[in-house]
Design an enzyme around this catalytic site. Structure first.
Site, PDB file in Angstrom:
ATOM      1  CB  SER A 273      -4.711  -3.203   9.363  1.00  0.00           C
ATOM      2  OG  SER A 273      -3.893  -2.846   8.579  1.00  0.00           O
ATOM      3  N   GLY A 274      -3.127  -2.843  11.688  1.00  0.00           N
ATOM      4  CA  GLY A 274      -1.943  -2.391  12.524  1.00  0.00           C
ATOM      5  C   GLY A 274      -0.941  -2.555  11.455  1.00  0.00           C
ATOM      6  CG  ASP A 275       2.194  -4.615   8.880  1.00  0.00           C
ATOM      7  OD1 ASP A 275       2.372  -3.914   8.116  1.00  0.00           O
ATOM      8  OD2 ASP A 275       2.683  -5.456   9.815  1.00  0.00           O
ATOM      9  CG  ASP A 276       2.391  -3.024   4.761  1.00  0.00           C
ATOM     10  OD1 ASP A 276       2.559  -1.834   5.008  1.00  0.00           O
ATOM     11  OD2 ASP A 276       3.095  -3.842   4.765  1.00  0.00           O
TER      12      ASP A 276
ATOM     13  CB  SER B 253      -2.453   1.441   7.807  1.00  0.00           C
ATOM     14  OG  SER B 253      -1.602   0.592   8.576  1.00  0.00           O
TER      15      SER B 253
END
Ligand SMILES: *[C@@H]1O[C@H](CO)[C@@H](O)[C@H](O)[C@H]1NC(C)=O
Ligand SMILES: *[C@@H]1O[C@H](CO)[C@@H](O)[C@H](O)[C@H]1NC(C)=O
Ligand SMILES: *[C@@H]1O[C@H](CO)[C@@H](O)[C@H](O)[C@H]1NC(C)=O
Ligand SMILES: *[C@@H]1O[C@H](CO)[C@@H](O)[C@H](O)[C@H]1NC(C)=O
Ligand SMILES: *[C@@H]1O[C@H](CO)[C@@H](O)[C@H](O)[C@H]1NC(C)=O
Ligand SMILES: *[C@@H]1O[C@H](CO)[C@@H](O)[C@H](O)[C@H]1NC(C)=O
Length: 505
Positions: free
Chosen positions: A258-261, A292
């Site tokens: 993913s692009g975040d946590d 990530s």
């Protein structure tokens, strides 16, 4: 003469029909493995007495036709069984375009293999709702929030599962609006049970959420397992799983890119979260694999103003991620992050292994209290192996409000080709260490040979036994082959009529 011409064309017609016929056969063939009338079995917290297919309510899986009203009508209809053994709604193979819909209690949404629940890209399909009371404001701006794709409030006993069916948030259009600052309201999340208990989300592939993927909030007794969660690593705020003011949670066997946590444990934002006062507690995260590059494998915060306590993480793997289990907080947040236990992490290609931040910004409005300082204490990490790391520990607390009670034991960190000169930056933190390489900062006092704590008692959610549930696809085959034959029949009629018209002088 005319008769002869007619019969020649009839032969052609027959050939065309045969051709169409054989195409139909191959469609049936390739669907056989999912529509063979056999029972599908699956594991769930509860099985259901009543079964319905989305097609019973007029669903169209062509990927173009909106099923928003179909999903809403199906759930409304099935809510009549809440107190009569519950119900399961089966989403068969196909691409089912839909806007936001809510679930009901004692209910299972089963997404079959080959089925894709496809999120509408039309803002109008997501009714605007108020910001969460513990946030006071939307996360993307001060306005309201678009309802999540799949939601529900004040529910009990809800299962969202499948045999690896897919929910596709089609988030790209929302990411563009976010980057262009064109959003007046907060993007929808993919799945958001609110004020609910006994929740299971399992055996699914979730892709491209507009923002956070799975967001249980003000809820308890939650099992999240066997999920594949995928979003581009540069997509904004596509957090994987965010339990928020929740209690008694298990997250296991989850793969997140993913692009975040990958996982973010939260509990409300500044003065609103402090006032709401609902912590996230008693959670276990195990066998999580995370990719990530710009975010944490597991974040605690940054919204943690209801408090975060008693969180366990074990058997955590990460590849190419920014940091492992990261604490994010700052003045204004208040509350606490305490009793955190991490055991067995295998990390590969990381910016930091340990990262804590006491200077995290972002506030809902200027009304936050900068004197509301969080308490961070009793944070344990043990049995960590990491390779290709830029910096071992970037550990900051808050001046005048140090983060205390860190324990790091049996930690082996291999550095990257071009590591940072300074491997440990410890500011306003204190604690102990044992068998940590490279040698940690003085603030983590070397205790020789000790083992950091990890609770040995089971977590309550682990005692929940899943039952073996099933449904038969027979009924679905009858309906779908009827529709299929009707379609074929009308197609034939249409062809005959067309050829007949051609033959008219
Ligand atoms: C919805 O429920 C009613 C009973 O309340 C039932 O008669 C009807 O057939 C159901 N509709 C569909 C499409 O299944
Ligand atoms: C879903 O439930 C929420 C909370 O009760 C409500 O605000 C929202 O309007 C509902 N959405 C739909 C599509 O009914
Ligand atoms: C769900 O996932 C588990 C673990 O991967 C697997 O054993 C089980 O068969 C899956 N269930 C279904 C219905 O696919
Ligand atoms: C489910 O599907 C995803 C995406 O295709 C795949 O990566 C994953 O391995 C599948 N999981 C299982 C248990 O088959
Ligand atoms: C240290 O951690 C590694 C990796 O988890 C593990 O294999 C090893 O057994 C641990 N050593 C001790 C002494 O606990
Ligand atoms: C160490 O961390 C503190 C606060 O987190 C920061 O202000 C400082 O610049 C850092 N020092 C170095 C050398 O990176």
């Amino acid at each position: 003469m005319a008769l002869n011409r007619r019969s020649a064309i009839s032969t052609n017609l027959l050939a065309i029909l045969l051709m169409l016929g054989s195409t139909n056969v191959s469609i049936v063939e390739c669907r056989r493995h999912v529509l063979d009338g056999s029972d599908v079995t699956y594991a769930a917290i509860n099985c259901r007495k009543h079964t319905a297919f989305l097609t019973d309510f007029g669903g169209n899986g062509d990927g173009q036709t909106s099923n928003t009203e179909v999903f809403r009508a199906a759930v409304l209809n099935l809510s009549q069984f809440e107190n009569d053994g519950g119900s399961q709604l089966i989403v068969p193979p196909g691409r089912w375009l839909t806007g936001s819909f809510n679930l009901t209690s004692h209910f299972t949404l089963f997404i079959q293999f080959g089925a894709v629940v496809l999120a509408s890209q039309d803002e109008g399909d997501y009714p605007l709702i108020k910001p969460l009371p513990s946030y006071g404001s939307g996360r993307d701006g001060p306005g309201g929030r678009f309802s999540s794709l799949i939601g529900g409030s004040h529910l009990t006993d809800v299962v969202i599962t499948g045999d690896n069916g897919t929910i596709d948030g089609q988030g790209s259009i929302w990411w563009k609006k976010f980057h262009k600052k064109k959003l007046k309201n907060t993007r929808p999340y993919l799945i958001e049970p609110m004020y609910s208990n006994q929740i299971q989300i399992s055996n699914l592939t979730l892709i491209n959420s507009p923002s956070w993927f799975v967001h249980p909030v003000y809820s308890s007794d939650i099992i999240i397992q066997d999920l594949t969660i995928l979003a581009p690593v540069d997509s904004p705020n596509t957090d994987g799983i965010n339990p928020d003011s929740c209690k008694n949670i298990k997250i296991q066997d989850v793969f997140v890119v993913s692009g975040d946590d990958c996982v973010a444990v939260k509990s409300g934002w500044d003065e609103y979260g402090i006032k709401f006062g609902m912590p996230t507690e008693q959670a276990i995260i195990r066998r999580l694999t995370c990719i990530s590059p710009d975010s944490a494998v597991i974040a605690l915060g940054s919204e943690m103003s209801g408090g975060i306590k008693n969180i366990r993480a074990e058997d955590i793997r990460a590849i190419n991620s920014e940091s492992a289990v990261r604490i994010k907080t700052g003045p204004g947040r208040g509350a606490y992050v305490t009793d955190i236990f991490v055991d067995k992490m295998t990390l590969h290609t990381m910016k930091y292994v340990f990262w804590t931040t006491g200077a995290y910004g972002q506030h809902p409005d200027p009304g936050y209290d900068p004197k509301a300082l969080p308490k961070v204490d009793r944070i344990n990490y043990r049995n960590v192996v990491a390779e290709d790391v830029k910096m071992a520990g970037n550990m900051g607390g808050i001046e005048g409000d140090p983060f205390t009670g860190f324990c790091l034991s049996n930690v082996t960190i291999g550095l990257s080709e071009k590591p940072k000169k300074l491997q440990w930056n410890c500011t306003d933190v204190s604690g102990v260490s044992s068998n940590v390489t490279p040698e940690p900062c003085d603030a983590l006092v070397d205790k020789g040979s000790i083992e950091c704590e990890y609770p040995s008692d089971p977590v309550p959610i682990d005692t929940v036994q899943l039952k073996t549930c099933s449904f038969s696809t027979k009924k679905q085959i009858l309906t779908s082959s009827l529709v299929h034959h009707l379609g074929y029949f009308s197609q034939t009629l249409w062809l005959v009529a067309t050829f007949d018209a051609m033959l008219k002088p």
